[in-house]
Design an enzyme around this catalytic site. Sequence first.
Site, PDB file in Angstrom:
ATOM      1  N   GLY A  67      37.631  33.076  42.829  1.00 51.26           N
ATOM      2  CA  GLY A  67      36.663  34.016  42.641  1.00 51.26           C
ATOM      3  C   GLY A  67      35.397  33.378  43.370  1.00 51.26           C
TER       4      GLY A  67
ATOM      5  CG  ASN B 129      40.103  38.432  47.935  1.00 50.18           C
ATOM      6  OD1 ASN B 129      40.268  38.075  46.882  1.00 50.18           O
ATOM      7  ND2 ASN B 129      39.974  37.388  48.977  1.00 50.18           N
TER       8      ASN B 129
ATOM      9  CD  GLU C 214      45.789  28.878  43.169  1.00 48.52           C
ATOM     10  OE1 GLU C 214      46.227  29.296  42.312  1.00 48.52           O
ATOM     11  OE2 GLU C 214      44.490  29.201  43.775  1.00 48.52           O
TER      12      GLU C 214
ATOM     13  N   GLY D  37      32.769  30.589  38.700  1.00 48.31           N
ATOM     14  CA  GLY D  37      33.505  29.202  38.491  1.00 48.31           C
ATOM     15  C   GLY D  37      32.938  28.130  37.739  1.00 48.31           C
TER      16      GLY D  37
END
Length: 476
Positions: free
Chosen positions: A222, A146, A457, A227
């Site tokens: 994802g 995406n 992140e 996961g």
Amino acid sequence: MDMLINGTAAMAADETWIEVNNPATGEYIDKVPRGSKEDVNAAVEAADAAFGAWSQKTTRDRGLILCRAAELIRRDHKDLARLLTREQGKPIRESTDEVRGCANILEYYASIAGQPDGEAISLGKAGDCLVTRVPLGVCAAIIPWNMPVIIMGWKVGPALLAGNTLVLKPSSSTPLTNLTIAGLLQEAGLPAGVLNVVTGPGDTTGTALVQHPRVKKISFTGDCATGRRIREMAQDHIRTLTLELGGSDPMIVMADADIPNAVEGALRGRFYNAGQICTAVKRLYLHEKIAEEFISLLTAKVEGLTIGNGLLPGTDMGPLNSAEQLGRISSVVSETTGREEGTIRTGGCPLTGPGFEKGFFFKPTLITDVAPDAALLRNEVFGPVLPVMTVPDLGAAIREANHSKYGLGASVWTKDLSTVKQVFREVNAGIIWVNRHLTVPPEVPFGGTNESGIGRENGFKALDSYTQSKTLYLGW
């Protein structure tokens, strides 16, 4: 377009290929190798062999390479954006933003390359300690379809700056821009083997990468089911995990909000990239005093969106990424109306007819009067469908916002600081926006709670997840 292993192109071992097609037109763009376990082994070996020399470079030297790569991305941004639109489908304006965003991320990590890390601890007569942080070794990054370019930047920037080497697996439907940017990193001076890209399906190349004993960290973006499988597989070898697993972000609009601004926020927050963003607005809660006005204004905006091929000027929203995506969105809307769990205000079906014959287009959709326990609210809907609910007060909005297994992001639209404080305290989310949604600059830590994943992140702290502490104890 071949895989990159050890800085050179490599064909898949079984010499079979995966075609990449434009989701707006069905046109063939290119093909990439269908990688195998042997290809993953070769990539990990190349990364392992390169780790020693790369980890011994200074962070400043590593940062300079990231900075040069950012310059090359900016140099080629028009071609990269066009390629991204062709393989992913989003409007060229959004692709341009994403490509430039990747350059911003690499520049950010280059800018902090000279900052010291570690600490000195004085223990008096017991001695002194020097604590530093060292890279982990070979890391793995698994990229979704995406936002493949921005997420590549999120993973490549801190991993390489910290001194690790990396094996990256892009999505099979959007590998081309990732491979091209990997080539630009190589052109910028990245030594052979430091970054390796292996293409192929998740059940082969992805699984082999996650299960490889020499991979010290896995960073995955994802869906939740994948996961969870990665977390289970990773238990065979103790390692670091960062999992960003999506969300169902609530947007709360109070009676004192700037309504035109909030309407624009809901429009962009839901329909940017055809709603295919983890942090998209997926549930809209409106205070009852402004709900009717808000829905009327938003409906007009949604019906004014231009849908089409992302390469065409003036396109506001492109296609969904695949036939599977189109099927999922069509099903969830049909189930919602079939169970009388909501009323379609606008949209609600695929786009057909001239210009849409071969693409995966779905009309941007608003659904009102949604039942509190409708699947549309409880599951992540990864497409251009926005459920709208009316609430009597902030307490009700917060209760509904927290009635979810996810916890990635949320936003509140208000002029009242006490409202902001209450939402920040009580809403379960990794990031709370005020009078905006979606924006995640590279300096800002990003990640979720609950089933939205583990780890963060972005930002300086992202480097911590790519390093481990090492202590020198001086006992004199």
